[in-house]
Design an enzyme around this catalytic site. Structure first.
Site, PDB file in Angstrom:
ATOM      1  N   HIS A  23     168.755  27.514 137.969  1.00 50.65           N
ATOM      2  CA  HIS A  23     169.958  28.025 137.305  1.00 50.65           C
ATOM      3  C   HIS A  23     169.992  29.554 137.339  1.00 50.65           C
ATOM      4  O   HIS A  23     168.949  30.216 137.316  1.00 50.65           O
ATOM      5  CB  HIS A  23     170.083  27.491 135.879  1.00 50.65           C
ATOM      6  CG  HIS A  23     168.992  27.900 134.933  1.00 50.65           C
ATOM      7  ND1 HIS A  23     168.961  29.116 134.299  1.00 50.65           N
ATOM      8  CD2 HIS A  23     167.895  27.238 134.495  1.00 50.65           C
ATOM      9  CE1 HIS A  23     167.903  29.190 133.515  1.00 50.65           C
ATOM     10  NE2 HIS A  23     167.232  28.068 133.620  1.00 50.65           N
ATOM     11  N   ASP A  47     171.894  31.462 135.115  1.00 48.00           N
ATOM     12  CA  ASP A  47     172.206  32.090 133.831  1.00 48.00           C
ATOM     13  C   ASP A  47     170.956  32.347 133.004  1.00 48.00           C
ATOM     14  O   ASP A  47     169.885  31.783 133.243  1.00 48.00           O
ATOM     15  CB  ASP A  47     173.201  31.247 133.034  1.00 48.00           C
ATOM     16  CG  ASP A  47     172.652  29.866 132.670  1.00 48.00           C
ATOM     17  OD1 ASP A  47     171.972  29.261 133.524  1.00 48.00           O
ATOM     18  OD2 ASP A  47     172.909  29.394 131.542  1.00 48.00           O
ATOM     19  N   ASP A  79     162.457  32.679 133.237  1.00 51.56           N
ATOM     20  CA  ASP A  79     163.431  31.591 133.095  1.00 51.56           C
ATOM     21  C   ASP A  79     164.804  32.010 133.615  1.00 51.56           C
ATOM     22  O   ASP A  79     165.666  32.390 132.839  1.00 51.56           O
ATOM     23  CB  ASP A  79     163.513  31.179 131.626  1.00 51.56           C
ATOM     24  CG  ASP A  79     164.335  29.939 131.394  1.00 51.56           C
ATOM     25  OD1 ASP A  79     164.588  29.189 132.353  1.00 51.56           O
ATOM     26  OD2 ASP A  79     164.738  29.725 130.237  1.00 51.56           O
ATOM     27  N   GLU A  90     173.174  26.545 132.445  1.00 58.93           N
ATOM     28  CA  GLU A  90     172.090  25.669 132.002  1.00 58.93           C
ATOM     29  C   GLU A  90     171.652  25.945 130.575  1.00 58.93           C
ATOM     30  O   GLU A  90     171.188  25.044 129.882  1.00 58.93           O
ATOM     31  CB  GLU A  90     170.888  25.814 132.953  1.00 58.93           C
ATOM     32  CG  GLU A  90     169.783  24.782 132.750  1.00 58.93           C
ATOM     33  CD  GLU A  90     168.730  25.179 131.723  1.00 58.93           C
ATOM     34  OE1 GLU A  90     167.922  24.313 131.334  1.00 58.93           O
ATOM     35  OE2 GLU A  90     168.712  26.350 131.305  1.00 58.93           O
ATOM     36  N   GLU A  91     171.782  27.201 130.135  1.00 62.26           N
ATOM     37  CA  GLU A  91     171.214  27.606 128.844  1.00 62.26           C
ATOM     38  C   GLU A  91     172.112  27.290 127.649  1.00 62.26           C
ATOM     39  O   GLU A  91     171.760  27.595 126.509  1.00 62.26           O
ATOM     40  CB  GLU A  91     170.915  29.111 128.860  1.00 62.26           C
ATOM     41  CG  GLU A  91     169.865  29.550 129.882  1.00 62.26           C
ATOM     42  CD  GLU A  91     168.456  29.120 129.510  1.00 62.26           C
ATOM     43  OE1 GLU A  91     168.286  28.372 128.533  1.00 62.26           O
ATOM     44  OE2 GLU A  91     167.518  29.541 130.213  1.00 62.26           O
ATOM     45  N   GLU A 146     162.099  25.377 137.335  1.00 60.48           N
ATOM     46  CA  GLU A 146     161.870  25.865 135.977  1.00 60.48           C
ATOM     47  C   GLU A 146     160.430  26.370 135.875  1.00 60.48           C
ATOM     48  O   GLU A 146     159.531  25.875 136.569  1.00 60.48           O
ATOM     49  CB  GLU A 146     162.088  24.747 134.964  1.00 60.48           C
ATOM     50  CG  GLU A 146     163.531  24.359 134.740  1.00 60.48           C
ATOM     51  CD  GLU A 146     164.258  25.318 133.809  1.00 60.48           C
ATOM     52  OE1 GLU A 146     163.612  26.263 133.287  1.00 60.48           O
ATOM     53  OE2 GLU A 146     165.468  25.130 133.598  1.00 60.48           O
ATOM     54  N   HIS A 166     162.889  32.858 126.944  1.00 58.62           N
ATOM     55  CA  HIS A 166     163.762  33.263 125.838  1.00 58.62           C
ATOM     56  C   HIS A 166     163.138  34.304 124.917  1.00 58.62           C
ATOM     57  O   HIS A 166     163.764  34.716 123.943  1.00 58.62           O
ATOM     58  CB  HIS A 166     164.224  32.056 124.998  1.00 58.62           C
ATOM     59  CG  HIS A 166     164.902  30.981 125.791  1.00 58.62           C
ATOM     60  ND1 HIS A 166     165.400  29.829 125.219  1.00 58.62           N
ATOM     61  CD2 HIS A 166     165.176  30.877 127.116  1.00 58.62           C
ATOM     62  CE1 HIS A 166     165.948  29.076 126.155  1.00 58.62           C
ATOM     63  NE2 HIS A 166     165.814  29.689 127.313  1.00 58.62           N
TER      64      HIS A 166
END
Length: 354
Positions: free
Chosen positions: A70, A72, A96, A126-127, A155, A329
């Site tokens: 992903h 984003d 990530d 995705e997030e 991932e 994150h």
């Protein structure tokens, strides 16, 4: 915007991707850059849907694999631009999962004749909520673009294979009462006080730890948000505890929901979000071959990832990417340079049949 340079090394390319801010719902610039970089490559057929870019080889091989990541990120937290300090690359999305995205782009650009056909997917959304997920949209609009014998989701997994994933659901557990002036509190019923038993049950919860395909998963049931209250002088008549259940992939969504409703028997429980888990599928030939090719052990995936979307389509899938997933994150998010280089080297050898 500086164009992406697919001829550079994967670490430098990771920095280029990280420095294109792409918080969820703001992926157009990075998708434009990816599409612009991939389109001139004659060995690829490039398709774009929204801010999701798909690039495919079409060599007539007997096997096709999807390699996906992903584009984003979560919101900024004073962690841009990227910076390289020793052997660690810091910055939003390094772990990530723009380190994985850089590996995808390098492989797409520099392995023109893989021994198996490859579909590279770099997708949006995705997030955040599933309604924005680029893989979900692609499965609905162009399911043929997701067809494969095996899928690798890049991932972060500490550059090791993580199989399957846990499912996740969220519920609101609601307590009700009766409003009253706080000076005459005995004339009302305090809904916040009523939530004490909800929290007590959660505090006493004992996690189930099933072993599936030799991998031990660890379930979790936790309050993640609580809200209630009307004013500083009013006894509240409602309190809502939001609970997240991370369940092992041997449970279906329906079974997970039933467990939560039984756990909170006697309370108003409302399901607000749900996504299925994915069984490891390590008995499938394509998965076995990949694990043998990249070496090392296999670990369970404790979070939810889009491998579940592939397994829902009958495609065995694993997580395999650079970075420590526990750093995802976080403000101090970073990725070891060695992880990026290792993932690229092992995937390149596998795609080239070495």
């Amino acid at each position: 915007m500086t164009p992406l340079d697919l001829s550079t090394d994967a670490v430098t390319l990771t920095r280029q991707l990280v420095d294109i801010e792409s918080v969820s719902r703001n992926e157009q610039a990075i998708a434009d850059a990816v599409e612009t970089a991939l389109t001139p490559l004659a060995h690829l057929v490039v398709t774009r849907r929204g801010n999701t870019v798909v690039a495919r080889t079409d060599l007539g091989r007997s096997e096709r694999v999807v390699i996906a990541g992903h584009l984003d990120t979560v919101p900024l937290n004073d962690n841009l631009p990227s910076r390289l300090e020793g052997d660690l690359l810091h910055g939003l999305g390094t772990c990530d999962m723009k380190g994985g995205d850089a590996v995808i782009l390098r492989l797409a650009a520099t392995v023109p004749e893989p021994v198996r056909d490859v579909t590279f997917i770099l997708y949006e959304g995705e997030e955040i909520e599933a309604e924005f997920n680029g893989l979900k949209h692609l499965a609905e609009s162009d399911p043929d673009l997701m067809t494969a014998d095996f899928a690798i989701l890049m991932e972060p997994s500490n550059a090791s294979v993580e199989a399957g994933c846990q499912g996740t659901l969220r519920v609101e557990v609601r307590t009700t009462g009766e409003r009253a002036h706080s000076a005459r509190s005995w004339r009302g019923v305090n809904a916040i006080h009523g939530a004490a038993e909800v929290l007590a049950r959660l505090n006493a919860y004992e996690a189930r730890r099933p072993v599936i395909d030799g991998l031990e998963y660890h379930e979790g049931l936790n309050a993640v948000r609580i809200g209630g209250g009307v004013a500083g002088n009013v006894i509240p008549d409602e309190c809502v505890v939001e609970v997240n259940f991370r369940f092992a992939p041997d449970r279906s969504e329906a079974e997970a929901e039933q467990f939560v409703r039984e756990f909170f028997e006697g309370y108003d429980v409302r399901l607000t979000d749900s996504a299925p888990g994915a069984l490891p599928g390590l008995d499938r030939p394509a998965a076995k071959a990949f694990v043998e090719a990249v070496g090392g052990g296999v670990n369970p995936k404790f979070g939810w990832t889009d491998v579940a979307r592939f397994t829902g389509l009958g495609i065995p899938a694993v997580n395999y990417g650079p970075g420590d997933p526990t750093l995802a994150h976080k403000q101090e998010e970073h990725v070891p340079v060695e992880h990026i280089e290792r993932c690229e080297a092992r995937l390149r050898a596998w795609l080239e049949g070495r």
